[in-house]
Design a protein around this motif. Structure first.
Motif, PDB file in Angstrom:
ATOM      1  N   GLN A 184       0.548  11.500   2.014  1.00 49.47           N
ATOM      2  CA  GLN A 184       0.022  12.199   3.190  1.00 49.47           C
ATOM      3  C   GLN A 184       0.311  13.684   3.068  1.00 49.47           C
ATOM      4  O   GLN A 184       1.435  14.074   2.737  1.00 49.47           O
ATOM      5  N   THR A 207      -4.900  11.683   3.986  1.00 54.15           N
ATOM      6  CA  THR A 207      -4.163  10.588   3.359  1.00 54.15           C
ATOM      7  C   THR A 207      -4.884  10.081   2.118  1.00 54.15           C
ATOM      8  O   THR A 207      -6.109  10.141   2.031  1.00 54.15           O
ATOM      9  N   ARG A 234      -0.023  -2.689   9.238  1.00 57.51           N
ATOM     10  CA  ARG A 234       0.736  -2.063   8.151  1.00 57.51           C
ATOM     11  C   ARG A 234       2.068  -1.577   8.697  1.00 57.51           C
ATOM     12  O   ARG A 234       2.098  -0.834   9.677  1.00 57.51           O
ATOM     13  N   GLU A 281     -10.225   5.833   7.326  1.00 64.10           N
ATOM     14  CA  GLU A 281     -10.209   5.905   5.864  1.00 64.10           C
ATOM     15  C   GLU A 281     -11.519   5.356   5.316  1.00 64.10           C
ATOM     16  O   GLU A 281     -12.154   4.512   5.942  1.00 64.10           O
ATOM     17  N   THR A 335      -4.565   6.465  -0.040  1.00 58.48           N
ATOM     18  CA  THR A 335      -3.939   5.148  -0.032  1.00 58.48           C
ATOM     19  C   THR A 335      -4.493   4.297  -1.168  1.00 58.48           C
ATOM     20  O   THR A 335      -5.694   4.304  -1.423  1.00 58.48           O
ATOM     21  N   SER A 336      -3.612   3.582  -1.853  1.00 60.12           N
ATOM     22  CA  SER A 336      -4.030   2.623  -2.874  1.00 60.12           C
ATOM     23  C   SER A 336      -3.141   1.397  -2.740  1.00 60.12           C
ATOM     24  O   SER A 336      -2.508   1.208  -1.709  1.00 60.12           O
ATOM     25  N   THR A 355       0.812  -1.214   0.000  1.00 61.56           N
ATOM     26  CA  THR A 355       0.000   0.000   0.000  1.00 61.56           C
ATOM     27  C   THR A 355       0.850   1.270   0.000  1.00 61.56           C
ATOM     28  O   THR A 355       1.349   1.690   1.032  1.00 61.56           O
ATOM     29  N   ARG A 394       1.112   5.212   0.154  1.00 58.70           N
ATOM     30  CA  ARG A 394       0.249   6.232   0.764  1.00 58.70           C
ATOM     31  C   ARG A 394       0.895   7.609   0.626  1.00 58.70           C
ATOM     32  O   ARG A 394       2.065   7.785   0.906  1.00 58.70           O
TER      33      ARG A 394
END
Length: 181
Positions: free
Chosen positions: A63, A73, A174, A123, A75-76, A59, A61
């Protein structure tokens, strides 16, 4: 109370305690971008634990600090769940079914530092199913907490995927390496 509900209650309690003990140390820099790449361990809970053993994710991210304690943030990445072999029978024939689940999460969130290194985060977004030629998209939401310094970010979260009347849940860990842009 099931285990997922207990864990969620514990996360909320810990978050409330951290909010109540907020320090004034600068946690992030206002108007600054940071980028991190994380490796996620995903433990399925509830219905998802019946069809998958565990999941791994990668992932990235981005920020952005909106003040000295709060960041937005984005995130993908990719989540891959390792399926369990489920015995089945059709027309007297025995076989096993393995349901792959690969998701591309696309989430926006907030990360609020309650001390100089401890944060709570939330999220929400969409998870696009990409296994077996694609599939439906899922609404994703998560809440959690973590520890971050200038290079490392370690966070725990409870995440939910919803689509077509069903809901899947995971507990995620994470570990990410990040740097300023």
């Amino acid at each position: 109370m099931n285990q997922a509900t207990k864990l969620f209650a514990i996360l909320l309690t810990v978050s409330a305690l951290f909010i109540g003990t907020r320090s004034n140390a600068q946690s992030i820099q206002k108007s600054k971008l940071r980028f991190g790449i994380g490796l996620d361990g995903l433990a399925p809970v509830g219905q998802l634990s019946k069809s998958t053993n565990f999941g791994l994710g990668i992932t990235p991210r981005l920020q952005y600090g909106i003040n000295d304690h709060v960041a937005i943030t984005f995130t993908s990445g990719l989540y891959h769940f390792f399926p369990k072999a489920i015995p089945a029978e059709f027309n007297g024939q025995q076989y096993t079914i393995k349901n792959d689940l690969d998701l591309i999460p696309v989430k926006l969130g907030l990360k609020a530092f309650v001390t100089s290194n401890i944060y709570i985060g939330a999220e929400a977004g969409i998870g696009f199913q990409v296994d077996n030629g694609g599939g439906d998209s899922k609404f994703m939401s998560s809440g959690g907490f973590g520890y971050a310094n200038k290079k490392w970010d370690v966070g725990v979260r409870y995440e939910n995927f919803k689509a077509n009347g069903y809901s899947n849940n995971v507990i995620g860990l994470r570990v990410a390496y990040g740097f300023g842009l």
